[in-house]
Design a protein around this motif. Structure first.
Motif, PDB file in Angstrom:
ATOM      1  N   SER A 198     -19.131  14.935  25.236  1.00  0.00           N
ATOM      2  CA  SER A 198     -18.772  14.262  23.991  1.00  0.00           C
ATOM      3  C   SER A 198     -18.863  12.760  24.170  1.00  0.00           C
ATOM      4  O   SER A 198     -18.514  12.241  25.230  1.00  0.00           O
ATOM      5  N   GLN A 248      -4.356   9.547  24.419  1.00  0.00           N
ATOM      6  CA  GLN A 248      -4.149  10.908  23.928  1.00  0.00           C
ATOM      7  C   GLN A 248      -4.101  10.963  22.400  1.00  0.00           C
ATOM      8  O   GLN A 248      -4.768  11.781  21.778  1.00  0.00           O
ATOM      9  N   ARG A 249      -3.345  10.064  21.790  1.00  0.00           N
ATOM     10  CA  ARG A 249      -3.191  10.077  20.330  1.00  0.00           C
ATOM     11  C   ARG A 249      -4.491   9.710  19.610  1.00  0.00           C
ATOM     12  O   ARG A 249      -4.896  10.378  18.662  1.00  0.00           O
ATOM     13  N   ARG A 267      -7.326  12.438  19.870  1.00  0.00           N
ATOM     14  CA  ARG A 267      -7.178  13.528  18.893  1.00  0.00           C
ATOM     15  C   ARG A 267      -7.648  13.098  17.508  1.00  0.00           C
ATOM     16  O   ARG A 267      -8.297  13.851  16.794  1.00  0.00           O
ATOM     17  N   VAL A 303     -11.471  12.996  17.380  1.00  0.00           N
ATOM     18  CA  VAL A 303     -12.024  14.356  17.317  1.00  0.00           C
ATOM     19  C   VAL A 303     -11.923  14.881  15.887  1.00  0.00           C
ATOM     20  O   VAL A 303     -12.883  15.450  15.356  1.00  0.00           O
ATOM     21  N   ALA A 304     -10.783  14.683  15.256  1.00  0.00           N
ATOM     22  CA  ALA A 304     -10.606  15.129  13.877  1.00  0.00           C
ATOM     23  C   ALA A 304     -11.550  14.382  12.935  1.00  0.00           C
ATOM     24  O   ALA A 304     -12.166  14.985  12.050  1.00  0.00           O
ATOM     25  N   GLN A 315     -14.873  15.697  13.085  1.00  0.00           N
ATOM     26  CA  GLN A 315     -14.856  17.125  12.772  1.00  0.00           C
ATOM     27  C   GLN A 315     -15.403  17.965  13.928  1.00  0.00           C
ATOM     28  O   GLN A 315     -16.203  18.875  13.738  1.00  0.00           O
ATOM     29  N   PRO A 373     -14.693  20.481  17.358  1.00  0.00           N
ATOM     30  CA  PRO A 373     -13.699  21.471  17.800  1.00  0.00           C
ATOM     31  C   PRO A 373     -12.635  20.799  18.668  1.00  0.00           C
ATOM     32  O   PRO A 373     -12.910  19.812  19.359  1.00  0.00           O
ATOM     33  N   THR A 374     -11.427  21.339  18.663  1.00  0.00           N
ATOM     34  CA  THR A 374     -10.324  20.717  19.394  1.00  0.00           C
ATOM     35  C   THR A 374     -10.575  20.649  20.895  1.00  0.00           C
ATOM     36  O   THR A 374      -9.962  19.836  21.580  1.00  0.00           O
ATOM     37  N   LYS A 375     -11.495  21.446  21.425  1.00  0.00           N
ATOM     38  CA  LYS A 375     -11.794  21.372  22.862  1.00  0.00           C
ATOM     39  C   LYS A 375     -12.300  19.976  23.248  1.00  0.00           C
ATOM     40  O   LYS A 375     -12.219  19.583  24.400  1.00  0.00           O
ATOM     41  N   HIS A 376     -12.794  19.233  22.269  1.00  0.00           N
ATOM     42  CA  HIS A 376     -13.288  17.877  22.536  1.00  0.00           C
ATOM     43  C   HIS A 376     -12.149  16.872  22.720  1.00  0.00           C
ATOM     44  O   HIS A 376     -12.391  15.707  23.005  1.00  0.00           O
ATOM     45  N   ALA A 377     -10.907  17.318  22.549  1.00  0.00           N
ATOM     46  CA  ALA A 377      -9.751  16.444  22.770  1.00  0.00           C
ATOM     47  C   ALA A 377      -9.153  16.656  24.159  1.00  0.00           C
ATOM     48  O   ALA A 377      -8.134  16.077  24.482  1.00  0.00           O
TER      49      ALA A 377
END
Length: 95
Positions: free
Chosen positions: A17, A28-29, A32, A35-36, A39, A41-45
């Motif tokens: 990514s 971290q914040r 996330r 990633v959102a 759009q 997938p959450t695995k990218h976080a």
């Protein structure tokens, strides 16, 4: 430029990514949120095997700000690394 686009494409072709707008002081914040925003997938976080941080160079010596940035990055990066993950910091010596 062209080199960045080429390298980013190579990373993506290998399942990695490349995200922008991630604040190293609040990794971290903001990761996330990026990633959102993209759009993905959450695995990218995370968790990640490696985090690469391209340290900015402003052309000015602002060591107190640089020290704070690195300290915050080092403090937060374990929250997004996998077990045995690693962090790599690149430094550009001139603007």
């Amino acid at each position: 430029g062209a080199a960045f686009l080429h390298n980013a494409q190579r990373v993506r072709e290998r399942g990695g990514s490349v995200l922008h707008g991630v604040d190293a002081r609040r990794l971290q914040r903001t990761l996330r949120a990026a990633v959102a925003r993209h759009q993905l997938p959450t695995k990218h976080a995370g968790p990640f095997d490696a985090v690469v941080f391209n340290f900015p160079h402003t052309g000015k010596q602002r060591s107190h700000l640089n020290k704070s940035l690195v300290a915050n990055l080092v403090e937060d990066v374990p929250n997004v690394l996998a077990t045995n993950g690693r962090m790599c910091v690149t430094i550009k010596l001139a603007p």
